[in-house]
Scaffold this motif. Sequence first.
Motif, PDB file in Angstrom:
ATOM      1  N   VAL A 152     -58.136  71.369 -47.419  1.00  0.00           N
ATOM      2  CA  VAL A 152     -59.026  72.269 -46.686  1.00  0.00           C
ATOM      3  C   VAL A 152     -58.757  72.176 -45.190  1.00  0.00           C
ATOM      4  O   VAL A 152     -58.773  73.185 -44.477  1.00  0.00           O
ATOM      5  CB  VAL A 152     -60.496  71.940 -47.008  1.00  0.00           C
ATOM      6  N   LEU A 196     -65.819  71.753 -50.741  1.00  0.00           N
ATOM      7  CA  LEU A 196     -64.459  72.102 -50.351  1.00  0.00           C
ATOM      8  C   LEU A 196     -64.053  73.452 -50.935  1.00  0.00           C
ATOM      9  O   LEU A 196     -63.435  74.280 -50.259  1.00  0.00           O
ATOM     10  CB  LEU A 196     -63.486  71.014 -50.813  1.00  0.00           C
ATOM     11  N   ALA A 197     -64.415  73.678 -52.198  1.00  0.00           N
ATOM     12  CA  ALA A 197     -64.054  74.940 -52.855  1.00  0.00           C
ATOM     13  C   ALA A 197     -64.777  76.121 -52.216  1.00  0.00           C
ATOM     14  O   ALA A 197     -64.189  77.201 -52.044  1.00  0.00           O
ATOM     15  CB  ALA A 197     -64.382  74.859 -54.351  1.00  0.00           C
ATOM     16  N   LEU A 253     -62.943  76.747 -48.871  1.00  0.00           N
ATOM     17  CA  LEU A 253     -61.569  77.215 -49.041  1.00  0.00           C
ATOM     18  C   LEU A 253     -61.502  78.591 -49.689  1.00  0.00           C
ATOM     19  O   LEU A 253     -60.735  79.461 -49.238  1.00  0.00           O
ATOM     20  CB  LEU A 253     -60.782  76.194 -49.872  1.00  0.00           C
ATOM     21  N   PHE A 254     -62.294  78.798 -50.739  1.00  0.00           N
ATOM     22  CA  PHE A 254     -62.187  80.049 -51.501  1.00  0.00           C
ATOM     23  C   PHE A 254     -63.353  81.007 -51.266  1.00  0.00           C
ATOM     24  O   PHE A 254     -63.387  82.087 -51.863  1.00  0.00           O
ATOM     25  CB  PHE A 254     -62.079  79.736 -52.996  1.00  0.00           C
ATOM     26  N   TYR A 268     -66.186  68.222 -53.870  1.00  0.00           N
ATOM     27  CA  TYR A 268     -65.214  69.254 -54.252  1.00  0.00           C
ATOM     28  C   TYR A 268     -65.863  70.629 -54.349  1.00  0.00           C
ATOM     29  O   TYR A 268     -65.188  71.647 -54.138  1.00  0.00           O
ATOM     30  CB  TYR A 268     -64.514  68.860 -55.552  1.00  0.00           C
ATOM     31  N   LEU A 269     -67.135  70.688 -54.656  1.00  0.00           N
ATOM     32  CA  LEU A 269     -67.834  71.983 -54.636  1.00  0.00           C
ATOM     33  C   LEU A 269     -67.875  72.524 -53.205  1.00  0.00           C
ATOM     34  O   LEU A 269     -67.589  73.700 -52.970  1.00  0.00           O
ATOM     35  CB  LEU A 269     -69.256  71.815 -55.169  1.00  0.00           C
ATOM     36  N   GLY A 318     -58.379  66.640 -51.609  1.00  0.00           N
ATOM     37  CA  GLY A 318     -59.031  67.929 -51.419  1.00  0.00           C
ATOM     38  C   GLY A 318     -59.432  68.166 -49.982  1.00  0.00           C
ATOM     39  O   GLY A 318     -59.312  69.285 -49.469  1.00  0.00           O
TER      40      GLY A 318
END
Length: 431
Positions: free
Chosen positions: A391, A234-235, A238-239, A231-232, A387
């Motif tokens: 993405v 993916l974040a 994405l962001f 998830y890190l 998640g």
Amino acid sequence: MSTASTVAPKRFKLGFGAQILLGLAAGVVLGLIARAGDVGWLATALTTVGSMFVQLLKLAVPPLVFTAIVVSITNLREVSNAARLALRTLGWFLITSLIAVLIGIGIGLVVNPGRGLTIDTAGAERPENVGSWLDFLTGIVPTNPVAAFVEGNVLQIVFLAAVTGAAALAVGKAAQPVITLSTAVLELVQKALWWVIRLAPIGTAGLIGKAVSNYGWDLLSPLAKFSGAIYLGLALVLFGVYPALLAFVARLNPLRFFAGAWPAIQLAFVSRSSVGTMPLTQRVVTDNLGVPKEYAAFSVPFGATTKMDGCAAIYPAIAAIFVAQVFGVDLGLKEYVLIAFVSVVGSAATAGLTGAIVMLTLTLSTLGLPLEGVGLLLAIDPILDMGRTAVNVAGQALVPVLVSKREGILDENVYNAHEDRAVADRVPVTV
């Protein structure tokens, strides 16, 4: 009679995005109740609702993929510089995938998700269909075109659709009946799928409730470092990566992108299906982000079946490092280069369906890592896949915007509209 008495009271309308969030919250609460109180019937009900929603999405996949690819290829006749747009789209797909896999490798090397983890690897089971690069390549071409649709083999359907679309372009006017039929079927399937999408809040409650009631926190605790690393990554993509590309490459406001694309990203998160989200993705890309419809009709279906930054780049990179560390296998520079190569060129293996097991087995088999490692990750795959798919879809919306802006065909008045033009808010529910 007073004027006020003749005016109907304004009814509150709940936007589709808010409905998704309510479904998410309801699913968590119901899942916790089912798990804490050992309420078997509630857990069964949540599982049934979630499974039916996913089945409805999958039901539309074969005709949707085939007709969307055929129509998108034939629509290139109406697009100026079609070959240039297609090549640029593919180029940005590869560039963003490479960035994503490099981030995944970097996180894996820093976090070391499998180091020091004690797991009974004897209990890990190899997946029934592990696949190899040879299987992948030979499996693209179906031996029976009907079987490809019956079995729902998306990769083979994409191949058949691409050949049909290219042949239709080559034949010209004589192929118009086939193009007209494909267009009509595509519109019918998209309309039916849009009805299914309207059920997403209910499906969300079932899917999230099922995950919570079945797994709770017990499932994540042994693999918390691995899940957090995924998830890190993916974040960050994405962001971090996507907004940076919008701001510095396309000179566009990233906040407007997320405002326009968020309905599709939300649906992707809960449905775990890029193909199932494709009609909504195409709609937000054109209506909210200003991408020309003719180009979106090609780029979005193309991306939904080939561009998987979450499933085919970040996840297999970190997972391969995790499996290597758990089984005590040292990876060198050659293996990391192979991870990047497999992730960039093998995205089509995931084919827009839920899960990334095919892509992971391809990566592990290429590196010579134990395929039993897949069994260690199967249990938490649904949680991670939400998640990953979000993405995936965000990237599938991003590239058409980047290419359109750089080619000067993006409608920036639509993109920069101050009013909330999100498709989600066009699907109100009267409360």
